[in-house]
Structure formats: C-alpha cells, structure tokens
Design a protein around this motif. Structure first.
Motif, mmCIF file in Angstrom:
data_model
loop_
_atom_site.group_PDB
_atom_site.id
_atom_site.type_symbol
_atom_site.label_atom_id
_atom_site.label_comp_id
_atom_site.label_asym_id
_atom_site.label_seq_id
_atom_site.Cartn_x
_atom_site.Cartn_y
_atom_site.Cartn_z
ATOM 1 N N ASP B 273 17.630 -20.903 44.863
ATOM 2 C CA ASP B 273 18.291 -19.710 45.396
ATOM 3 C C ASP B 273 19.232 -20.094 46.538
ATOM 4 O OD1 ASP B 273 18.234 -16.665 45.194
ATOM 5 O OD2 ASP B 273 17.984 -16.987 47.351
ATOM 6 N N ARG B 276 22.344 -21.634 45.190
ATOM 7 C CA ARG B 276 23.198 -20.588 44.615
ATOM 8 C C ARG B 276 23.900 -19.801 45.728
ATOM 9 N NH1 ARG B 276 26.194 -20.203 40.992
ATOM 10 N NH2 ARG B 276 26.243 -17.966 41.327
ATOM 11 N N ARG B 277 23.143 -19.491 46.806
ATOM 12 C CA ARG B 277 23.737 -18.686 47.892
ATOM 13 C C ARG B 277 24.837 -19.451 48.609
ATOM 14 N NH1 ARG B 277 21.514 -15.809 45.280
ATOM 15 N NH2 ARG B 277 23.676 -15.788 44.648
ATOM 16 N N LEU B 280 27.657 -18.814 46.209
ATOM 17 C CA LEU B 280 28.025 -17.398 46.099
ATOM 18 C C LEU B 280 27.099 -16.615 47.032
ATOM 19 C CD1 LEU B 280 29.765 -15.401 44.200
ATOM 20 C CD2 LEU B 280 27.583 -14.985 43.057
ATOM 21 N N LEU B 285 27.550 -10.984 45.097
ATOM 22 C CA LEU B 285 26.907 -10.908 43.776
ATOM 23 C C LEU B 285 27.500 -9.786 42.920
ATOM 24 C CD1 LEU B 285 23.121 -11.504 44.626
ATOM 25 C CD2 LEU B 285 24.424 -12.777 42.908
ATOM 26 N N ARG B 288 30.877 -10.510 41.598
ATOM 27 C CA ARG B 288 30.811 -11.546 40.568
ATOM 28 C C ARG B 288 30.294 -10.975 39.243
ATOM 29 N NH1 ARG B 288 33.312 -16.496 39.729
ATOM 30 N NH2 ARG B 288 31.920 -17.921 38.621
ATOM 31 N N ARG B 289 29.430 -9.965 39.307
ATOM 32 C CA ARG B 289 28.954 -9.326 38.066
ATOM 33 C C ARG B 289 30.090 -8.629 37.337
ATOM 34 N NH1 ARG B 289 24.471 -7.717 41.390
ATOM 35 N NH2 ARG B 289 22.882 -9.310 41.078
ATOM 36 N N TRP B 291 33.222 -9.571 37.580
ATOM 37 C CA TRP B 291 33.945 -10.720 36.999
ATOM 38 C C TRP B 291 33.283 -11.167 35.702
ATOM 39 C CZ3 TRP B 291 31.738 -15.559 36.092
ATOM 40 C CH2 TRP B 291 32.612 -16.581 35.719
ATOM 41 N N ARG B 292 31.968 -11.303 35.714
ATOM 42 C CA ARG B 292 31.233 -11.738 34.514
ATOM 43 C C ARG B 292 31.502 -10.819 33.328
ATOM 44 N NH1 ARG B 292 25.164 -10.247 34.784
ATOM 45 N NH2 ARG B 292 26.226 -8.237 34.682
#
Lengths: 308, 308
Positions: B273, B276-277, B280, B285, B288-289, B291-292
């Motif tokens: 974690d 990842r942090r 990002l 978050l 980015r979702r 974007w996903r």
C-alpha cells in the motif's frame, strides 16, 4: 550510443531493430557468415514492414544505422553496450562472455538475452564480471516493450542503472529483477496463472475456450494498461489496503487449492492440445500467428495514441 | 426478451444498462423506493454518458426500454429472466429466491449476480431449484463483457444454455463454470497471479511499479485479445503440446516456490500500500478511477474496431 548485437538469430534480429529504431548505431555479428547475411536481410525487410504498420518512422535512417561485422573483435569495436543472443546453452554463454570480456574495453556493458540462465552461471570466472547482466526481452521486443534486467550478485549497480537508462532511451520498458530467480518475473507470473488454468481445465471446471474468454473478455482488459497491483488498488474505495482487507480471505481460501506442483501430466497436455486443435487446426497456426502480430501492432498503436 | 432487475444498487444499475442496450425490455425493482428512484436516475445518466463515449447507440431507445416497478410481484410480471443483485449475504439471497420462486411462473430463469456465494447455498430448499443459477458479471458489465455462469448441482442444463444464449444475444461473453468453486474462474486466475506478485514483492525480487510494468507492458498485452492458452498455443511452432514439452520443466521448477497459502501478512499489505501511495496519493484515487474507465472504454472501442 553504439550497440553490438552478438548472434543474428530471431532474438538478435529483433534487438537490432529495437536499438536502431531507438537511435543507436548498431553493429551485428554472428559466428556463421551465412546466418549473419540472412539475419541482416530479415532485419531490413522487417523495418520496412514495421513502417508500413505505422510502428516505425524513417526506415532509411533506421536501416542506415545498421552495420554488419565480420569478426567478434570488429563488432565490439567502439561500442558502449553488447546484447548477446546466442542459443540457450550455458557453455555457449560461458565461452562468448569470456571472449567478450577479453576483447571489450572495461566500461562496456555485456548483456545476455537469456530467458532461463542466470548471469552468475556464466560470468563467475570473469575479470569483468561486474559489468555483466541479463537483459531479457519478450518476443518480439519491437512490439512488446518490457525488458527484464537481472544482475548477478556481483554486477555493479551502476551497470543496472545504465542498462535501464538505455532501455528508457530506446523506448523499451525496463524492469529490474533484483534476485536471480527461475523465470525472472514475467514467466513466474505467467506460470502461476497457467498452473491454475491447467488445474481448472483438468478438474473439469471450465473449458479451454471459456478459460481464454475469461481472460481476454475480462481479466486481461485492465492488465493491458494497468498492472495487477494498480488494478486492485483502484478496486476498493480506500485503495489496495482496503481491497486486501475485503478480499484477502477469499484469495487465501482459494490458494489452499492452488498448491499442486507435479509436472503437467501427459494426459492433461494431450487434452488441452486437443481442445485447442478443435478451435484452431494445426495448419492454421501460422496464419493465426500473423493475426496475433497484427492485433498486437494495432494494440500498441492504440496504447500510444491514448494519453498515459 | 423481458428481464427483471431485482436490486437497484451499483450492480443492478449496470445490468439494467446492459440488458436495455442489448435490446431487452427491462423492469427494475428495489426494496427501497428511494434506492429504486436513485438507481433509475443514475442508469439514465450513464446511458447518455456511454453514448457520448461511443459505446451505445440510440440512448432514447435504450432508456425507453427501462421501467421501474413498485413491487416484487410487478417486476416479475411477464419476464423471461430475473437478475438478482442484492447485498452479498446468504440469508438475503435465500429469502429473495424463496419469494421469487413462489411468485415467478415456472420457466422463468432466476439468476444471482453473487461473486462469492454458490447458488446451492440459497436454492437447496426451493421447488424451482433447477431454474436457479449464478450469472456473475465483472464490474462494470457495460464495459467488461465476461459473465461467469455457474449452476448449482441441480440446475437444469437447459437453464445454463438459455442463460448463455441470452448473454450472447445482448453482447456479453458467457463462460460456464461447471463446478461451484470458490472465486469461480476469473478470481481464481487473478488470485493465483496476485499471490505470486505478492511473493515476489515480499521477497524483494521486484518493486510494485516494475511488477505492474511487467504485466501492462508485457504479459497483459496478448491477454487483452487472446487468452493464456491461445497465447502459449501460438508460442511454439507445433502449438500448445510442443510449448508444454519445451517449457513445462521450467514452469514446474517455479511452481515449487509458489505454494505458500498463509494469509497476506499485515506488514506485506502495508508495504504494498505504501509503495502504491508513493506512485498515486490517496486523494488521486478517484481521478485515476475515471482515467481507468476512460482507458477501458477506449480499449473496448479499439477491440470492436479490429476484425476478430
């Protein structure tokens, strides 16, 4: 940058394209004069084909950066980096690395394309052992960017760093494998998924066709532009930690059934092959490989056109 | 075809879009009048958004096929198929399936969206147990086509067949899970790969960032349009059998190191974690979702534009 390609078979040819496309001066050599000529012709043809597919600009410039050399001494002359792509036999690697370490000035990086032999297995006796490492491409590297960089325990960290920088510079995607593990990272991930796939088909849970559909129409879609860890990081409101808290129990219960390690049985392989042959006959394999490469090229163009 | 959506939360909303887009008449119901209204509004908005993204034609026609109902009895009236998407609690499933089995005429298929509860756990006592099964979507199903169809031991094979046909008809990709295994197929494959990913990061072999790059710039590219079995089938001249003969030994040696089954440790999850942090931050978050989802939409458009 000036790069030497040692070995002009399939892997060496693909590397020659990647380095020349990336702006490097490329010198190619092979122990067989015939193989070198053939490899050189194939490379020039593939450069034109990649241009036709929109994956390479200025083919004349790229081809112009290629040169063939008639001896190992010549091919190493003046280069910064050597990419060795000879057959996957430890004795062959040992011999060529010994020769290269003798002929190439110190400071020249000596990298092997091997997918299965750790650098420590063929560089342990070399005076220049700290400039040797593995740079393992995925075939074909002019379509698939990832390159696994795996040092031996004695490789100079600066050599790893410079190899990563070279890969970045030519548009490949370096990943560092910090320990000499069997299969590096890519094949270990593939192996873990394949083994579960084989188990599920063997147990009768799913057909070969449906298993593939589960990936290509589901699991594989996000993985084509995010990794598996970013995927789970975005799949719970609070990120990866929350995802693991929520679903860790489920994944642990599954893992209890995912521990078999015996060789893939002949009967299972026979059955998988038979199911595949019903979906695609043996004489269509070659046509399908062309389809695959075209799809891969289209996907790479698509990825490039999307903002990262 | 007329379909009932039982439960208008996130999963029910997405299903409503998929069925209506696929040409079905859709009736929605939820135990909460408020949730039903909210869900209906979200569905209408998402239909417009999908059109704006080129993933849906004729939004008025699609919206016109949607209808909300004020009771379970009403929503089941005249339908051929029911898609239940209530919370993941076995008692909730048991209760709603009992009611649905009583109210819906025989011949109507009763499917649950559950990702974690086998149909046998909540349909064992029903008179109409043979028309019940799981149809598990991947979120969001209007972007990701795969649907896992998992019957209970007593489900009529014809019910499985008709559910597959319905999925084909609305443009989803059905896969049949023949046995009630934990995680069905998709999450078992994901789990196998994730566990190896966690092991490699824990052992220090690779960073979180490089692990993801190995998949998104390597392994995941082919998997986005071929499955893992077709991939290996095309990766040896003679097909899958030859691939297994060549590389089976390597994959078996790896598997000996891929057997750990303990829960993911807190310290490992913490470390993942944290890595990842650093890539990002938590407050990015949500962005980015989005974007996903945009990348996923673009990928689906790309796949659709390529000849299969």
């Amino acid at each position: 940058m000036k790069v030497a390609i040692v070995g002009s078979g399939l892997v060496g040819q693909a590397w020659a394209i990647v380095y020349a496309r990336g702006g490097c001066q490329v010198q190619m050599w092979d122990g067989s004069e015939q193989a070198l000529q053939t490899g050189y012709e194939i490379v020039k043809r593939q450069i034109r084909e990649l241009q036709a597919c929109g994956l390479l600009d200025n083919p004349e410039d790229v081809t112009g950066r290629l040169q063939i050399c008639s001896s190992l001494e010549d091919v190493l002359d003046g280069v910064d980096y050597v990419q060795e792509s000879l057959p996957e036999k430890v004795e062959i690697k040992r011999q060529i690395f010994e020769q290269m370490d003798t002929l190439a000035p110190s400071g020249v990086i000596l990298a092997s394309s091997t997918s299965s032999i750790p650098a420590s297995a063929f560089t342990d006796a070399l005076a220049g052992q700290n400039r040797c490492l593995v740079a393992h491409p995925v075939n074909p590297p002019y379509l698939i960017p990832v390159v696994e960089i795996c040092p031996a325990p004695w490789t100079d960290p600066d050599v790893v760093l410079r190899t990563r920088q070279l890969m970045d510079q030519i548009g490949q995607k370096p990943v560092t494998v910090n320990e000499e593990v069997e299969g590096f990272v890519l094949n270990r991930l593939q192996g873990a998924l394949l083994r579960e796939a084989f188990r599920l088909v063997e147990r009768g849970v799913v057909s070969v066709e449906d298993l593939d559909a589960t990936v290509k129409d589901g699991l594989g879609l996000r993985w084509a532009f995010m990794g598996p860890l970013e995927t789970i990081d975005l799949n719970a409101p609070g990120g990866l930690k929350e995802y693991c808290n929520r679903y860790g129990g489920m994944f642990q219960r599954m893992s209890l059934e995912q521990t078999s390690t015996e060789p893939w049985s002949d009967s299972l392989v026979e059955r998988l092959d038979q199911e595949r042959r019903e979906l695609l006959s043996a004489d269509e394999l070659e046509k399908r490989r062309i389809w695959r490469d075209q799809r891969l090229m289209a996907l790479m163009r698509h990825k490039r056109s999307e903002a990262q």
